[in-house]
Scaffold this active site. Structure first.
Site, PDB file in Angstrom:
ATOM      1  N   CYS A   1      -0.981   7.025  -5.761  1.00  0.00           N
ATOM      2  CA  CYS A   1      -0.482   7.636  -6.992  1.00  0.00           C
ATOM      3  C   CYS A   1      -1.473   7.389  -8.128  1.00  0.00           C
ATOM      4  O   CYS A   1      -1.968   6.278  -8.303  1.00  0.00           O
ATOM      5  CB  CYS A   1       0.884   7.147  -7.416  1.00  0.00           C
ATOM      6  SG  CYS A   1       2.169   7.433  -6.206  1.00  0.00           S
TER       7      CYS A   1
ATOM      8  N   GLU B   1     -16.254   2.620  13.133  1.00  0.00           N
ATOM      9  CA  GLU B   1     -16.302   3.348  11.860  1.00  0.00           C
ATOM     10  C   GLU B   1     -16.492   4.853  12.114  1.00  0.00           C
ATOM     11  O   GLU B   1     -15.868   5.684  11.457  1.00  0.00           O
ATOM     12  CB  GLU B   1     -17.426   2.766  10.991  1.00  0.00           C
ATOM     13  CG  GLU B   1     -17.682   3.463   9.677  1.00  0.00           C
ATOM     14  CD  GLU B   1     -16.503   3.490   8.714  1.00  0.00           C
ATOM     15  OE1 GLU B   1     -15.460   2.848   8.968  1.00  0.00           O
ATOM     16  OE2 GLU B   1     -16.610   4.204   7.702  1.00  0.00           O
TER      17      GLU B   1
ATOM     18  N   LYS C   1     -13.844   7.683  10.858  1.00  0.00           N
ATOM     19  CA  LYS C   1     -14.233   8.824  10.012  1.00  0.00           C
ATOM     20  C   LYS C   1     -13.770  10.129  10.644  1.00  0.00           C
ATOM     21  O   LYS C   1     -13.248  11.003   9.971  1.00  0.00           O
ATOM     22  CB  LYS C   1     -15.765   8.883   9.803  1.00  0.00           C
ATOM     23  CG  LYS C   1     -16.372   7.850   8.902  1.00  0.00           C
ATOM     24  CD  LYS C   1     -16.101   8.037   7.428  1.00  0.00           C
ATOM     25  CE  LYS C   1     -14.902   7.243   6.984  1.00  0.00           C
ATOM     26  NZ  LYS C   1     -15.076   5.927   6.481  1.00  0.00           N
TER      27      LYS C   1
ATOM     28  N   ARG D   1      -6.166   9.584  -5.474  1.00  0.00           N
ATOM     29  CA  ARG D   1      -5.189   8.520  -5.233  1.00  0.00           C
ATOM     30  C   ARG D   1      -3.920   9.036  -4.563  1.00  0.00           C
ATOM     31  O   ARG D   1      -3.050   8.239  -4.161  1.00  0.00           O
ATOM     32  CB  ARG D   1      -4.817   7.836  -6.550  1.00  0.00           C
ATOM     33  CG  ARG D   1      -6.003   7.247  -7.268  1.00  0.00           C
ATOM     34  CD  ARG D   1      -5.581   6.579  -8.550  1.00  0.00           C
ATOM     35  NE  ARG D   1      -4.713   5.464  -8.294  1.00  0.00           N
ATOM     36  CZ  ARG D   1      -5.107   4.228  -8.050  1.00  0.00           C
ATOM     37  NH1 ARG D   1      -6.389   3.946  -8.028  1.00  0.00           N
ATOM     38  NH2 ARG D   1      -4.229   3.273  -7.807  1.00  0.00           N
TER      39      ARG D   1
ATOM     40  N   HIS E   1     -13.383  -1.150  31.988  1.00  0.00           N
ATOM     41  CA  HIS E   1     -12.114  -1.856  32.152  1.00  0.00           C
ATOM     42  C   HIS E   1     -10.929  -0.972  31.797  1.00  0.00           C
ATOM     43  O   HIS E   1      -9.828  -1.460  31.569  1.00  0.00           O
ATOM     44  CB  HIS E   1     -12.112  -3.136  31.291  1.00  0.00           C
ATOM     45  CG  HIS E   1     -13.224  -4.066  31.662  1.00  0.00           C
ATOM     46  ND1 HIS E   1     -13.235  -4.765  32.850  1.00  0.00           N
ATOM     47  CD2 HIS E   1     -14.396  -4.367  31.034  1.00  0.00           C
ATOM     48  CE1 HIS E   1     -14.354  -5.478  32.927  1.00  0.00           C
ATOM     49  NE2 HIS E   1     -15.077  -5.247  31.841  1.00  0.00           N
TER      50      HIS E   1
ATOM     51  N   LYS F   1      -6.648   7.288  -1.493  1.00  0.00           N
ATOM     52  CA  LYS F   1      -7.834   6.430  -1.562  1.00  0.00           C
ATOM     53  C   LYS F   1      -7.477   4.951  -1.591  1.00  0.00           C
ATOM     54  O   LYS F   1      -8.165   4.125  -1.019  1.00  0.00           O
ATOM     55  CB  LYS F   1      -8.623   6.795  -2.819  1.00  0.00           C
ATOM     56  CG  LYS F   1      -9.904   6.018  -3.000  1.00  0.00           C
ATOM     57  CD  LYS F   1     -10.987   6.609  -2.154  1.00  0.00           C
ATOM     58  CE  LYS F   1     -12.256   5.810  -2.156  1.00  0.00           C
ATOM     59  NZ  LYS F   1     -13.055   6.069  -0.973  1.00  0.00           N
TER      60      LYS F   1
ATOM     61  N   ASN G   1       3.631   4.212 -10.139  1.00  0.00           N
ATOM     62  CA  ASN G   1       2.798   3.962  -8.958  1.00  0.00           C
ATOM     63  C   ASN G   1       3.276   2.641  -8.367  1.00  0.00           C
ATOM     64  O   ASN G   1       3.378   1.655  -9.095  1.00  0.00           O
ATOM     65  CB  ASN G   1       1.329   3.858  -9.391  1.00  0.00           C
ATOM     66  CG  ASN G   1       0.417   3.407  -8.268  1.00  0.00           C
ATOM     67  OD1 ASN G   1       0.723   3.593  -7.092  1.00  0.00           O
ATOM     68  ND2 ASN G   1      -0.700   2.801  -8.624  1.00  0.00           N
ATOM     69  N   GLY G   2       3.582   2.616  -7.068  1.00  0.00           N
ATOM     70  CA  GLY G   2       4.033   1.370  -6.439  1.00  0.00           C
ATOM     71  C   GLY G   2       5.383   1.573  -5.764  1.00  0.00           C
ATOM     72  O   GLY G   2       5.783   2.707  -5.487  1.00  0.00           O
TER      73      GLY G   2
ATOM     74  N   GLU H   1      -9.877  10.544  10.423  1.00  0.00           N
ATOM     75  CA  GLU H   1      -9.303  10.832   9.114  1.00  0.00           C
ATOM     76  C   GLU H   1      -9.784  12.156   8.538  1.00  0.00           C
ATOM     77  O   GLU H   1      -9.047  12.818   7.824  1.00  0.00           O
ATOM     78  CB  GLU H   1      -9.512   9.679   8.129  1.00  0.00           C
ATOM     79  CG  GLU H   1     -10.929   9.359   7.794  1.00  0.00           C
ATOM     80  CD  GLU H   1     -11.063   8.147   6.872  1.00  0.00           C
ATOM     81  OE1 GLU H   1     -10.117   7.813   6.155  1.00  0.00           O
ATOM     82  OE2 GLU H   1     -12.153   7.524   6.881  1.00  0.00           O
TER      83      GLU H   1
ATOM     84  N   TRP I   1       1.345  10.003  -4.091  1.00  0.00           N
ATOM     85  CA  TRP I   1       1.267   9.749  -2.652  1.00  0.00           C
ATOM     86  C   TRP I   1       2.654   9.220  -2.291  1.00  0.00           C
ATOM     87  O   TRP I   1       3.043   8.130  -2.708  1.00  0.00           O
ATOM     88  CB  TRP I   1       0.192   8.723  -2.339  1.00  0.00           C
ATOM     89  CG  TRP I   1      -0.054   8.546  -0.873  1.00  0.00           C
ATOM     90  CD1 TRP I   1      -0.850   9.317  -0.079  1.00  0.00           C
ATOM     91  CD2 TRP I   1       0.484   7.535  -0.024  1.00  0.00           C
ATOM     92  NE1 TRP I   1      -0.824   8.845   1.210  1.00  0.00           N
ATOM     93  CE2 TRP I   1      -0.014   7.754   1.271  1.00  0.00           C
ATOM     94  CE3 TRP I   1       1.368   6.467  -0.230  1.00  0.00           C
ATOM     95  CZ2 TRP I   1       0.315   6.946   2.364  1.00  0.00           C
ATOM     96  CZ3 TRP I   1       1.691   5.663   0.850  1.00  0.00           C
ATOM     97  CH2 TRP I   1       1.174   5.906   2.119  1.00  0.00           C
TER      98      TRP I   1
HETATM   99  C1  F6R Z   1     -11.465   4.922   5.358  1.00  0.00           C
HETATM  100  C2  F6R Z   1     -10.965   4.272   4.168  1.00  0.00           C
HETATM  101  C3  F6R Z   1      -9.897   3.248   4.318  1.00  0.00           C
HETATM  102  C4  F6R Z   1     -10.173   2.061   3.398  1.00  0.00           C
HETATM  103  C5  F6R Z   1      -9.013   1.057   3.471  1.00  0.00           C
HETATM  104  C6  F6R Z   1      -9.268  -0.167   2.612  1.00  0.00           C
HETATM  105  O1  F6R Z   1     -12.452   5.852   5.084  1.00  0.00           O
HETATM  106  O2  F6R Z   1     -11.403   4.555   3.083  1.00  0.00           O
HETATM  107  O3  F6R Z   1      -9.766   2.845   5.628  1.00  0.00           O
HETATM  108  O4  F6R Z   1     -11.359   1.460   3.802  1.00  0.00           O
HETATM  109  O5  F6R Z   1      -7.835   1.679   3.040  1.00  0.00           O
HETATM  110  O6  F6R Z   1      -9.407   0.175   1.274  1.00  0.00           O
HETATM  111  P1  F6R Z   1     -10.062  -0.834   0.258  1.00  0.00           P
HETATM  112  O7  F6R Z   1     -11.471  -1.023   0.654  1.00  0.00           O
HETATM  113  O8  F6R Z   1      -9.906  -0.189  -1.082  1.00  0.00           O
HETATM  114  O9  F6R Z   1      -9.284  -2.113   0.359  1.00  0.00           O
END
Ligand code: F6R
Length: 619
Positions: free
Chosen positions: A2, A488, A492, A27, A511, A614, A106-107, A495, A80
């Site tokens: 949010c 990673e 990527k 956000r 395995h 985010k 937010n929260g 998502e 969100w």
């Molecule tokens: C993936 C991504 C998320 C963040 C995770 C942690 O691309 O962005 O997996 O890495 O939500 O977020 P932070 O680093 O803000 O604690």
């Protein structure tokens, strides 16, 4: 999770707020809404005009088109969803007091069902399924009891449990906005004759560089010319002023179609800026250090806690720290850490990695660690965020604002930061001499250039991404430092392209996961260096042969000049040679580009993947 914007000043609030919401949309983008205090007649009276719509801000724009919403005080929200489906009815702002006040949040209000039941028993009717609406009715009730706006919010906050940033406008106080903060971000922008509120400074960077950070459990009351901060009991406290040191261009697309594509290109600078200033003489310096040297020297166990992409940089921290210090390191997903009662004591160092510095799981892991007397070192990209505030030492990554929801440049910056932390610990423990530290730092300092060269070698990766975009899944394999890179890469792709993707240590394949290999399945392999890790290189060639025999279409990321890899690969992606521990700086780049291309070819919005936000401020 949010985004929130608030404004009081001479400008049309709607313009400021909608623009701020566009910058906050990373956000959350389930819905967006505004509430503007519109003057009516000449007698200083006003009404609230609320507009809100499910979906992205474009939907709100359509809703606003043709409506005449004027006024110089207002609030806005981009959501969100947590409580209540992402529809119009649950979009913020929520109103109370028969349209007198409006609230954005937010929260999560954890005790909202008890509060809601109580309010309903007194005849209050709810018009949404959100936890937020209870706040609107509670504030309205306090105003009805004769309290001022700030007092009404303070009284309400004392009843709330959970995490929240709340921002409230009241048509009876048309020149004022009040806001509260507990475990959720809120910053104040101080302009000339105008004030701004935002979940982060991007909400108002266009208008002012002077900002004030609010502490936990604080309330701020703003008018155009002044602000006043108190705790929830009304005791005045000082905010923490700071200057915003990045410019608007950093938060704009600058000619790129997507923020993510721009942020991928910004990685050399993100790494260079993160390293800058941390080697003084032959000593590694952290940004903030409230630990004395002896405490660092005494560390005999390290836990790294983080989520998502930051967790992957945490896995790489293990290689660096153990290699240089011989201190055992455990890497743990922050969401699991505190629930299994980890063994922590005064000699344990917990390294918390978080781009936002506000991820609830990581923050709670930090708090748990501190409760157990462990020391906490934060790696964070957001100045003054909650995680660094609650830590004993901080190393900031200087990647600048990352607007694309998928982490790219902040991951590279974290790679640099974990290396610096490893060196700082080695120095404190005396396991590395000054000249060795300088040599390691110099190797790190060559990484921005190596990333730039890698970015210039990616033409075929773009084509390849489009070529494999219709595959039903992609597997990623790595060994040693290549394994976190494989994870990673898989994250990527999941998502961004909503494709099934898994990362495995290549040796683990036989395995079980090898059963997934079928004819034509793309498998991305991160090759170890033939010179740096010859044994692993040989083993990886065997792994490639095993999966090729079962029909896999191998996409091999290897050091330029690795002729054996070329012979084994269906597609070869070359990257520059680096020291072994630093290879992730370059091997990650094709992963990011491949995922973005696949996602774009599948018609996905790479800046705002579905269901994501985010920063995740709920557990
Ligand atoms: C993936 C991504 C998320 C963040 C995770 C942690 O691309 O962005 O997996 O890495 O939500 O977020 P932070 O680093 O803000 O604690």
């Amino acid at each position: 999770m949010c985004g929130i914007v608030g404004y009081v000043g001479p400008r049309q609030a709607l313009d400021v707020i909608v623009e701020g919401l566009r910058r906050m949309e990373y956000r959350g983008y389930d819905s967006a809404g505004v509430a503007i205090v519109t003057p009516v007649g000449d007698a200083g009276s006003a009404e609230l005009q609320v507009a809100k719509k499910a979906g992205r801000i474009e939907n709100l724009d359509k809703e606003l088109a043709g409506r005449d919403i004027t006024g110089t005080t207002g609030i806005g929200h981009t959501r969100w969803a947590t409580h209540g489906a992402p529809n119009d009815r649950n979009a913020h702002p929520h109103v109370g007091g028969s349209g007198r006040i409006a609230v954005v949040h937010n929260g999560i209000i954890e005790n909202f069902s008890v509060l809601r039941a109580h309010l309903e028993s007194t005849g209050v009717e709810f018009s949404s399924d959100t936890d937020t609406e209870v706040v609107a009715h509670l504030v309205a009730r306090e105003l009805d009891n004769g309290r001022g706006l700030g007092d009404a919010l303070r009284a309400t906050c004392r009843e709330l449990e959970g995490a929240f940033t709340l921002v409230v406008v009241d048509r009876e106080h048309p020149d004022e906005v009040v806001a509260a903060r507990r475990n959720s971000p809120l910053v104040v922008g101080v302009g000339e004759g105008e004030m701004f509120l935002g979940s982060d400074v991007a909400a108002f960077i266009e208008f002012t560089r002077h900002a004030v950070e609010l502490g936990q459990d604080q309330i701020i009351e703003i008018t155009a010319d002044a602000y006043r901060i108190t705790d929830f009991d009304g005791i005045e406290v000082d905010g923490k002023p700071f200057e915003i040191n990045w410019d608007l261009a950093a938060a704009e697309k600058g000619g790129y179609e997507y923020f993510m594509l721009k942020e991928i290109e910004e990685q050399p600078a993100a790494v260079a800026d993160t390293l800058r200033g941390h080697l003084v003489g032959s000593e590694i310096i952290l940004d903030e250090q409230r630990l004395d040297k002896q405490e660092l020297r005494d560390v005999d166990k390290v836990f790294v806690v983080a989520c998502g992409t930051a967790y992957h940089s945490g896995l790489l921290a293990k290689y660096a720290i153990e290699h240089w210090t011989r201190i055992p390191v455990e890497v743990e997903m922050a969401s699991e850490f505190r629930y299994r009662d980890p063994v922590l004591d005064r000699q344990t160092l917990v390294v918390a990695i978080s781009q936002s510095g506000e991820t609830a799981d990581t923050l709670e892991a930090v708090r748990h660690a501190r409760d157990q007397k462990a020391k906490v070192l934060a790696i964070c990209n957001t100045n003054g965020a909650q995680i660094p505030r609650e830590s004993d030492a901080v190393l900031y990554t200087h990647a600048g604002p990352e607007i694309g929801v998928a982490a790219t440049k902040t991951f590279s910056a974290q790679l640099a930061a974990v290396q610096l932390v490893g060196l700082a610990l080695a120095q404190a423990r005396g396991t590395k001499y000054g000249d060795e530290i300088v040599a390691e730092y110099n190797a790190l300092a060559a990484m921005p250039e190596a990333i730039s060269r890698t970015l210039g070698m990616m033409d075929e990766v773009h084509d390849l991404g489009r070529e494999i975009a219709s595959s039903k899944a992609v597997l990623f394999l790595g060994r040693h430092v290549g394994f976190p890179v494989a994870l990673e890469g898989a994250l990527k792709l999941k998502e961004l392209a909503y494709m099934h993707a898994e990362g495995f240590p290549a040796g683990e394949l036989k395995h079980g996961p090898i059963a997934l290999i079928e004819d034509g399945l793309p498998v991305v392999v991160v090759m170890p260096s033939p010179l740096g890790r010859p044994l692993l290189h040989q083993k990886m060639l065997s792994n490639i042969a095993e999966i090729t025999a079962r029909g896999a279409r191998t996409i091999v990321i290897a050091e330029a000049g690795d002729e054996q890899a070329r012979k084994h690969a269906a597609h070869l992606i070359e990257v520059p040679a680096t020291p072994t521990l630093l290879a992730p700086f370059v091997t990650t780049i094709p992963m990011q580009i491949l995922s973005a291309e696949i996602a774009l070819a599948r018609g996905c919005d790479i800046d705002k993947p579905r269901n994501l936000a985010k920063s995740v401020t709920v557990e």
